[in-house]
Design a protein around this motif. Structure first.
Motif, PDB file in Angstrom:
ATOM      1  N   UNK A  80      16.058  80.882  40.783  1.00 30.18           N
ATOM      2  CA  UNK A  80      16.096  82.364  39.866  1.00 30.18           C
ATOM      3  C   UNK A  80      15.147  82.181  38.974  1.00 30.18           C
ATOM      4  N   UNK A  81      14.373  81.119  38.768  1.00 33.55           N
ATOM      5  CA  UNK A  81      13.337  80.875  37.706  1.00 33.55           C
ATOM      6  C   UNK A  81      12.032  80.977  38.568  1.00 33.55           C
ATOM      7  N   UNK A  82      11.552  82.482  38.528  1.00 34.92           N
ATOM      8  CA  UNK A  82      10.435  82.906  39.598  1.00 34.92           C
ATOM      9  C   UNK A  82       9.618  83.770  38.939  1.00 34.92           C
ATOM     10  N   UNK A  83       8.326  83.471  39.309  1.00 35.13           N
ATOM     11  CA  UNK A  83       7.160  84.397  38.714  1.00 35.13           C
ATOM     12  C   UNK A  83       7.142  85.472  39.503  1.00 35.13           C
ATOM     13  N   UNK A  84       7.711  85.779  40.478  1.00 38.24           N
ATOM     14  CA  UNK A  84       7.464  86.803  41.507  1.00 38.24           C
ATOM     15  C   UNK A  84       6.232  87.436  41.752  1.00 38.24           C
ATOM     16  N   UNK A  85       5.501  86.163  41.883  1.00 41.99           N
ATOM     17  CA  UNK A  85       4.091  86.332  42.451  1.00 41.99           C
ATOM     18  C   UNK A  85       3.447  86.181  43.728  1.00 41.99           C
ATOM     19  N   UNK A  86       4.631  86.103  44.843  1.00 41.56           N
ATOM     20  CA  UNK A  86       4.405  85.677  45.956  1.00 41.56           C
ATOM     21  C   UNK A  86       4.514  87.269  46.796  1.00 41.56           C
ATOM     22  N   UNK A  87       3.963  87.343  47.988  1.00 42.04           N
ATOM     23  CA  UNK A  87       3.886  88.608  49.033  1.00 42.04           C
ATOM     24  C   UNK A  87       5.070  89.209  49.067  1.00 42.04           C
ATOM     25  N   UNK A  88       6.351  88.722  49.030  1.00 39.97           N
ATOM     26  CA  UNK A  88       7.501  89.351  49.313  1.00 39.97           C
ATOM     27  C   UNK A  88       8.132  89.847  48.095  1.00 39.97           C
ATOM     28  N   UNK A  89       7.606  89.498  46.935  1.00 42.52           N
ATOM     29  CA  UNK A  89       8.173  89.943  45.615  1.00 42.52           C
ATOM     30  C   UNK A  89       8.763  91.264  45.452  1.00 42.52           C
ATOM     31  N   UNK A  90       7.878  92.495  45.771  1.00 38.87           N
ATOM     32  CA  UNK A  90       8.206  93.837  45.580  1.00 38.87           C
ATOM     33  C   UNK A  90       9.292  94.202  46.466  1.00 38.87           C
ATOM     34  N   UNK A  91       9.669  93.615  47.593  1.00 39.20           N
ATOM     35  CA  UNK A  91      10.797  94.003  48.456  1.00 39.20           C
ATOM     36  C   UNK A  91      12.106  93.274  48.080  1.00 39.20           C
TER      37      UNK A  91
END
Length: 183
Positions: free
Chosen positions: A11-22
């Motif tokens: 849950x500690x995530x930067x959300x900088x990966x390819x699937x982040x927006x999904x």
């Protein structure tokens, strides 16, 4: 009787990966349920263990992981689930919370025989962690409203596999019962 532990996965995530927006919309849906589980566990004296990716930064520790995720554009998804002073923290490098981590040893030291898995991603890290918990003879519970997915169809199939093949209890977060075990 052994006790329960709440495992908060990635849950500690930067959300900088390819699937982040999904992934992000599903995280937003699961977040209140994850927060509720954390609060209930803390209030009940149940160990809360954050198991999180290190983003390939092998010199990092949990403080740096927290700083990095809180500095990102989606800190609103991170702040509500930050570890407190009593939370435990395990860094992982692969999908399973058990693979090459000290988690199994930690659980045995805490006399934990029941793990409640919440977090992300249902069809990846949660699935593989449930399997690894099952093969370690742990009782596994997965609150289906407290896990986030990238692909809904794969998440639903994964939850079915956890329930049928791994004997996991798949239920809603509000119905999860923590066991305190012997004092």
């Amino acid at each position: 009787m052994s006790r329960s532990a709440l495992i908060v996965i990635d849950m500690l995530n930067t959300y900088g990966h390819p699937d982040a927006e999904i992934l992000i919309p599903s995280v937003r849906e699961a977040l209140p349920h994850v927060v509720g589980l954390i609060e209930r566990a803390r209030d009940g004296g149940v160990p809360v263990i954050h198991v999180n990716d290190n983003f390939g930064e092998w010199r990092s520790h949990h403080g740096e992981i927290i700083e990095k995720t809180m500095a990102g554009p989606h800190s609103d998804l991170v702040e509500p689930v930050l570890p407190d002073a009593d939370s435990l923290f395990v860094v992982k490098a692969r999908h399973s919370i058990f693979y090459e981590t000290p988690l199994n040893y930690l659980l045995s030291q805490l006399d934990v025989g029941h793990v409640v898995l919440c977090g992300q991603v249902t069809e990846q890290c949660v699935l593989y962690s449930a399997l690894d918990g099952h093969v370690r003879h742990l009782r596994v519970t997965v609150p289906d409203d407290a896990v986030a997915h990238i692909h809904k169809d794969l998440a639903e199939a994964s939850l079915g596999m956890m329930e049928r093949n791994m004997n996991a209890s798949v239920q809603q977060a509000r119905t999860v019962e923590f066991t305190l075990g012997a004092s």
